[in-house]
Design a protein around this motif. Structure first.
Motif, mmCIF file in Angstrom:
data_model
loop_
_atom_site.group_PDB
_atom_site.id
_atom_site.type_symbol
_atom_site.label_atom_id
_atom_site.label_comp_id
_atom_site.label_asym_id
_atom_site.label_seq_id
_atom_site.Cartn_x
_atom_site.Cartn_y
_atom_site.Cartn_z
ATOM 1 N N THR A 166 0.854 -1.185 0.000
ATOM 2 C CA THR A 166 0.000 0.000 0.000
ATOM 3 C C THR A 166 0.889 1.233 0.000
ATOM 4 N N SER A 167 0.381 2.333 -0.537
ATOM 5 C CA SER A 167 1.154 3.578 -0.462
ATOM 6 C C SER A 167 0.900 4.310 0.853
ATOM 7 N N SER A 168 -0.041 3.814 1.666
ATOM 8 C CA SER A 168 -0.358 4.430 2.954
ATOM 9 C C SER A 168 0.594 3.936 4.027
ATOM 10 N N ASP A 169 1.400 4.827 4.562
ATOM 11 C CA ASP A 169 2.304 4.429 5.642
ATOM 12 C C ASP A 169 1.527 3.964 6.869
ATOM 13 N N LYS A 170 0.363 4.549 7.096
ATOM 14 C CA LYS A 170 -0.434 4.165 8.265
ATOM 15 C C LYS A 170 -0.937 2.727 8.139
ATOM 16 N N ILE A 171 -1.487 2.380 6.976
ATOM 17 C CA ILE A 171 -1.982 1.016 6.782
ATOM 18 C C ILE A 171 -0.824 0.029 6.784
ATOM 19 N N ARG A 172 0.290 0.408 6.143
ATOM 20 C CA ARG A 172 1.434 -0.510 6.107
ATOM 21 C C ARG A 172 1.976 -0.761 7.507
ATOM 22 N N ARG A 173 1.901 0.240 8.375
ATOM 23 C CA ARG A 173 2.409 0.098 9.743
ATOM 24 C C ARG A 173 1.390 -0.572 10.661
ATOM 25 N N THR A 181 8.852 2.442 4.934
ATOM 26 C CA THR A 181 7.969 3.530 4.526
ATOM 27 C C THR A 181 7.871 3.625 3.002
ATOM 28 N N PHE A 182 6.884 4.379 2.556
ATOM 29 C CA PHE A 182 6.727 4.611 1.118
ATOM 30 C C PHE A 182 7.959 5.318 0.564
ATOM 31 N N GLN A 183 8.534 6.213 1.333
ATOM 32 C CA GLN A 183 9.710 6.937 0.855
ATOM 33 C C GLN A 183 10.899 6.000 0.661
ATOM 34 N N GLU A 184 11.015 4.971 1.483
ATOM 35 C CA GLU A 184 12.081 3.981 1.283
ATOM 36 C C GLU A 184 11.873 3.220 -0.020
ATOM 37 N N PHE A 185 10.629 2.921 -0.334
ATOM 38 C CA PHE A 185 10.310 2.290 -1.622
ATOM 39 C C PHE A 185 10.718 3.203 -2.769
ATOM 40 N N VAL A 186 10.365 4.473 -2.672
ATOM 41 C CA VAL A 186 10.702 5.441 -3.723
ATOM 42 C C VAL A 186 12.214 5.519 -3.912
ATOM 43 N N LYS A 200 8.854 -4.095 -10.344
ATOM 44 C CA LYS A 200 7.525 -4.700 -10.193
ATOM 45 C C LYS A 200 7.072 -4.430 -8.768
ATOM 46 N N THR A 201 5.922 -3.815 -8.638
ATOM 47 C CA THR A 201 5.404 -3.444 -7.326
ATOM 48 C C THR A 201 4.210 -4.313 -6.973
ATOM 49 N N TYR A 202 4.291 -4.955 -5.818
ATOM 50 C CA TYR A 202 3.181 -5.766 -5.322
ATOM 51 C C TYR A 202 2.350 -4.942 -4.339
ATOM 52 N N LEU A 203 1.057 -4.906 -4.572
ATOM 53 C CA LEU A 203 0.119 -4.299 -3.639
ATOM 54 C C LEU A 203 -0.772 -5.386 -3.065
ATOM 55 N N MET A 204 -1.353 -5.142 -1.906
ATOM 56 C CA MET A 204 -2.211 -6.150 -1.266
ATOM 57 C C MET A 204 -3.599 -5.609 -1.022
ATOM 58 N N LEU A 205 -4.574 -6.344 -1.545
ATOM 59 C CA LEU A 205 -5.970 -5.967 -1.346
ATOM 60 C C LEU A 205 -6.510 -6.565 -0.048
ATOM 61 N N LYS A 206 -6.962 -5.716 0.806
ATOM 62 C CA LYS A 206 -7.661 -6.018 2.058
ATOM 63 C C LYS A 206 -6.802 -6.687 3.132
ATOM 64 N N GLU A 217 -10.616 1.323 -2.048
ATOM 65 C CA GLU A 217 -10.182 2.709 -2.208
ATOM 66 C C GLU A 217 -8.673 2.837 -2.002
ATOM 67 N N ASP A 218 -8.150 2.070 -1.039
ATOM 68 C CA ASP A 218 -6.713 2.120 -0.767
ATOM 69 C C ASP A 218 -5.912 1.609 -1.954
ATOM 70 N N ILE A 219 -6.353 0.519 -2.580
ATOM 71 C CA ILE A 219 -5.614 -0.028 -3.717
ATOM 72 C C ILE A 219 -5.640 0.933 -4.904
ATOM 73 N N ILE A 220 -6.787 1.494 -5.194
ATOM 74 C CA ILE A 220 -6.888 2.436 -6.313
ATOM 75 C C ILE A 220 -5.964 3.639 -6.080
ATOM 76 N N HIS A 221 -5.961 4.145 -4.854
ATOM 77 C CA HIS A 221 -5.080 5.266 -4.500
ATOM 78 C C HIS A 221 -3.614 4.834 -4.567
ATOM 79 N N SER A 222 -3.316 3.612 -4.118
ATOM 80 C CA SER A 222 -1.934 3.125 -4.105
ATOM 81 C C SER A 222 -1.397 2.927 -5.515
#
Length: 346
Positions: A166-173, A181-186, A200-206, A217-222
């Motif tokens: 996820t791009s959300s640091d809060k959800i990832r934490r 953090t997202f910045q470490e990914f960047v 290749k970026t893996y995202l996780m739904l739910k 909503e989180d995945i679409i934003h991510s």
């Protein structure tokens, strides 16, 4: 109790049987896109010394930590693992190789450099191998180890895969306990891009503690956030793996894996927004009680449509079936936030 301690408490209760260090944890063949062309793929999960983050607690949904070796494999062990895995691709005239471990291929405490280099050299020397992908946590990516990998692979395309989730640091934490953090990914993606390495970026739904609607909503934003740094985005649908916090809550009726209708809707919207970005999803365990699912009637067809779309990138290949359970899914999106709540986002 902290989230990490809750995960660690579960880890310590799981008994893992010793297994040979000269055999991979798993390997299989399949298909993926390479430069937009459907290509044969060999996936290898090496039995490594183990995910460093997982040993300290780790991610709430991950059971791969139990697939590490009971003692650190030797150079000969790693070579034997690769040899056994490569037999599954012996009839392929050309193929891509995906390398996974229980954690990070570029973590030198998990896979020591001599083993890493020997694996890559064997793949570099095999003319049938047309591309190599390795998965790692972004905090283990350095200019030095990226250059080292490229020097061994020479002119073969190299790809790094990151479980961003996820791009959300809060959800990832607070939901996944991912530990970066997202910045470490960047930062890691920018290093890779500097040397012509694709991402290749893996995202996780739910993940845990999200309603179905908020997970969507989180995945679409991510996807929007990760797209500038990604050459491919693959969306994993959370499933219930043994020995995880997800399993502990699932057994209490406090977690349900995502609906397949959700990922269909996500991919339609995301492909419209990012038509040139390859988007993929292979729903592991689809239709099972531990996996992402709709009803028993439509789950197999919907899951197959996801796999087809992942290879064609044609939204028309996403299922258009109208099963009665689709209305139930819509009702879940409408009322779940009122009945379940979303504690980490409130």
């Amino acid at each position: 109790m902290s989230l990490n301690k809750a995960v660690m408490d579960i880890r310590q209760r799981i008994k893992v049987k010793p297994s040979p260090t000269n055999e991979p944890a798993a390997s299989w063949t399949g298909a993926d896109l390479v430069n937009g062309v459907e290509t044969k793929v060999l996936t290898v999960i090496f039995k490594s010394a183990g995910c460093r983050w997982g040993k300290a607690g780790g991610c709430t949904m991950c059971g791969y930590v139990y697939e590490c070796a009971s003692e650190p494999p030797s150079l000969e062990d790693y070579s034997a693992q690769l040899t056994k895995a490569m037999r599954k691709a012996e009839k392929f005239p050309e193929f891509m190789v995906k390398i996974f471990t229980s954690g990070s291929f570029l973590d030198e405490q998990e896979v020591f450099p001599e083993a890493r280099d020997a694996i890559l050299k064997a793949l570099a020397d095999d003319p049938r191998v047309i591309k190599v992908l390795v998965e790692t946590r972004p905090n283990y990516v350095t200019e030095e180890n990226v250059q080292a990998c490229l020097s061994i692979l020479k002119d073969k395309p190299f790809e790094l895969a990151f479980g961003l989730e996820t791009s959300s640091d809060k959800i990832r934490r607070d939901s996944i306990n991912k530990g970066f953090t997202f910045q470490e990914f960047v930062h890691a993606a920018e290093i890779a891009k500097k040397y012509g390495v694709t991402i290749k970026t893996y995202l996780m739904l739910k993940p845990l503690f999200l309603s179905e609607k908020q997970a969507m909503e989180d995945i679409i934003h991510s996807i929007d956030d990760a797209a500038p740094y990604s050459d491919t985005i693959s969306i994993n649908l959370c499933n219930v793996q043994k020995g995880t916090l997800v399993e502990a809550l699932w057994e209490k009726g406090q977690y349900r894996p995502p609906w397949l209708w959700s990922i269909i809707e996500i991919l339609k919207k995301a492909k419209a927004a990012h038509p040139d970005l390859p988007l993929m999803s292979d729903p592991v365990g689809a239709g099972s009680k531990r996996g992402p699912r709709n009803c028993k009637i439509c789950s197999p067809e919907v899951a197959d449509s996801l796999r087809t779309f992942s290879l064609t990138q044609n939204p028309a290949d996403l299922t258009t079936t109208d099963c009665k359970c689709k209305e139930l899914w819509k009702k879940v999106l409408e009322i779940e936030d009122f009945t379940y709540g979303t504690p980490i986002l409130d």
